[in-house]
Write a protein that holds these residues in place. Structure first.
Motif, PDB file in Angstrom:
ATOM      1  N   LYS A 104       1.003   3.283   2.359  1.00  0.00           N
ATOM      2  CA  LYS A 104       1.514   3.435   3.717  1.00  0.00           C
ATOM      3  C   LYS A 104       2.740   2.566   3.955  1.00  0.00           C
ATOM      4  O   LYS A 104       3.583   2.885   4.781  1.00  0.00           O
ATOM      5  CB  LYS A 104       0.434   3.080   4.729  1.00  0.00           C
ATOM      6  N   SER A 105       2.812   1.447   3.266  1.00  0.00           N
ATOM      7  CA  SER A 105       3.923   0.517   3.445  1.00  0.00           C
ATOM      8  C   SER A 105       4.129  -0.287   2.163  1.00  0.00           C
ATOM      9  O   SER A 105       3.263  -1.071   1.784  1.00  0.00           O
ATOM     10  CB  SER A 105       3.647  -0.417   4.618  1.00  0.00           C
ATOM     11  N   THR A 144       8.864   2.533   0.746  1.00  0.00           N
ATOM     12  CA  THR A 144       7.738   3.439   0.969  1.00  0.00           C
ATOM     13  C   THR A 144       8.141   4.900   0.817  1.00  0.00           C
ATOM     14  O   THR A 144       7.504   5.660   0.083  1.00  0.00           O
ATOM     15  CB  THR A 144       7.132   3.216   2.368  1.00  0.00           C
ATOM     16  N   SER A 148       0.848  -1.188   0.000  1.00  0.00           N
ATOM     17  CA  SER A 148       0.000   0.000   0.000  1.00  0.00           C
ATOM     18  C   SER A 148       0.886   1.242   0.000  1.00  0.00           C
ATOM     19  O   SER A 148       2.104   1.146   0.105  1.00  0.00           O
ATOM     20  CB  SER A 148      -0.904  -0.002   1.231  1.00  0.00           C
TER      21      SER A 148
END
Length: 141
Positions: free
Chosen positions: A31-32, A45, A29
């Protein structure tokens, strides 16, 4: 989910953090974002927006094995050095056989001596045949 690996013989240095494949695959994602290159796990990331090829290139590989894509592009030594700063651990040895490995292609080269026969006579013979066919075709009209 991740586990701290103890030395497992000469290959496993103490302090190496191992991640399981299912844990890595969940990191896909904004986020990560994690990827695997040569069995090393990278957290890319913070690098998504800075990647010269665009963040979508990294996003396509997120949570999976990016080794082939990384090598196909032919990254510079500077890029490889930057990537080294993003290593967070390694793929667990038990999961290494589960990732797709690039198919090896066998290239066989035969050193064949070329001769005047194939370099001169065959092209000359082909030109003569083409010329003869052209004269027959244009002469019949």
């Amino acid at each position: 989910m991740s586990e701290r690996a103890e030395p497992a013989g000469p290959e496993g240095p103490a302090g190496v953090k191992y991640y399981r494949l299912d844990e890595i695959s969940q990191q896909n994602s904004f986020k990560s974002t994690w990827i695997i290159i040569h069995n090393k796990v990278y957290d890319v990331t913070r690098f998504l927006e800075e990647h010269p090829g665009g963040e979508e290139v990294l996003r396509e590989q997120a949570g999976g094995n990016a080794t082939e894509s990384f090598e196909d592009v032919g990254h510079s030594s500077d890029a490889r050095e930057m990537a080294g700063e993003m290593v967070i651990g390694e793929l667990h040895p038990d999961d290494r056989h589960k990732i797709c490995k690039p198919e090896e292609t066998l290239v066989t080269t035969l050193k064949e001596e070329t001769s005047w026969w194939s370099n001169l006579v065959l092209p000359a013979l082909a030109a003569a045949v083409v010329t003869l066919l052209y004269r027959i075709y244009t002469g019949s009209e």
